[in-house]
Design a protein around this motif. Sequence first.
Motif, PDB file in Angstrom:
ATOM      1  N   PRO A  74       0.832  -1.209   0.000  1.00 48.13           N
ATOM      2  CA  PRO A  74       0.000   0.000   0.000  1.00 48.13           C
ATOM      3  C   PRO A  74       0.867   1.259   0.000  1.00 48.13           C
ATOM      4  N   MET A  76       0.610   5.535   0.292  1.00 44.21           N
ATOM      5  CA  MET A  76      -0.167   6.741   0.594  1.00 44.21           C
ATOM      6  C   MET A  76       0.625   7.952   0.113  1.00 44.21           C
ATOM      7  N   ASP A  96      -2.788   4.207  -3.120  1.00 51.79           N
ATOM      8  CA  ASP A  96      -3.995   3.699  -2.471  1.00 51.79           C
ATOM      9  C   ASP A  96      -4.720   4.776  -1.676  1.00 51.79           C
ATOM     10  N   ASP A  97      -4.024   5.843  -1.330  1.00 52.53           N
ATOM     11  CA  ASP A  97      -4.654   6.948  -0.596  1.00 52.53           C
ATOM     12  C   ASP A  97      -3.849   8.206  -0.868  1.00 52.53           C
ATOM     13  N   ARG A 111      -5.743   6.928   8.717  1.00 50.63           N
ATOM     14  CA  ARG A 111      -5.758   6.460   7.329  1.00 50.63           C
ATOM     15  C   ARG A 111      -4.827   5.265   7.139  1.00 50.63           C
ATOM     16  N   VAL A 115      -6.099   1.755   5.610  1.00 48.69           N
ATOM     17  CA  VAL A 115      -5.497   1.142   4.419  1.00 48.69           C
ATOM     18  C   VAL A 115      -4.993  -0.263   4.731  1.00 48.69           C
ATOM     19  N   SER A 157      -5.619  -1.934  -3.648  1.00 48.64           N
ATOM     20  CA  SER A 157      -6.975  -1.494  -3.990  1.00 48.64           C
ATOM     21  C   SER A 157      -7.507  -2.219  -5.213  1.00 48.64           C
TER      22      SER A 157
END
Length: 230
Positions: A74, A76, A96-97, A111, A115, A157
Amino acid sequence: MKTILVVDDEPNIREVLASYLLKEHYLTLEAANGAQALGYMREQAVDLVILDLMLPDMEGERVCQEIRTFSSVPIMMLTAKVTQSSRIGGFAAGADDYIVKPFDPREVMARIKAVLRRGDDSKLLADVIVYHQGRLVINSLKHEVTCDGQVINLTPSEYKLLLLLAKYPQRNFSREELVDRVLGCDFIGDIRIIDQHIKNLRQKIEPDSRQPQYIITVYGFGYRFGGELS
């Protein structure tokens, strides 16, 4: 303990995030540029990356794309860029964010947990599901997707999105529901970002992304999975 890689050229930002991560019982690695970040990613086990987009040696989007060639960890994005096109570009690169500076460290921690939690709850009803005489295979035991025998590198995701759709074949999902179940109910942004994830996923698994046979558009509503079991 989960290991978080913080990539930012500003020492004070790395220090603040490392302090909060330590309080939440995460191990932390710090990188001041893209090359150092890629070196860590190739040498150590990392569970999540917090990646600044404006680095001194290369753009964060490029770092993200490089990571995506060998890892589905992941990612961010952390950036001062606030335009919608910048956000879409970040997601298109494989993020992913997306968190905009200045930020509240407590929001970042929340967050991170969201995630990581989303990455843990993607499960199929069967361990291995085969579609179209083996062209597409989803192996939930290995957390792996293959097309024509080749392993496809999906972001967390994208993987969760595919598993959610495949778990309920022929069911129509609205964009709102996909956002809630894949990106999380705490996601703040345009729900059309799910369209970008669908586009990325189609380019990776469809024989012809312009005429998809797995992820079908339900016009004016959302998407459904149309793959045929072998």
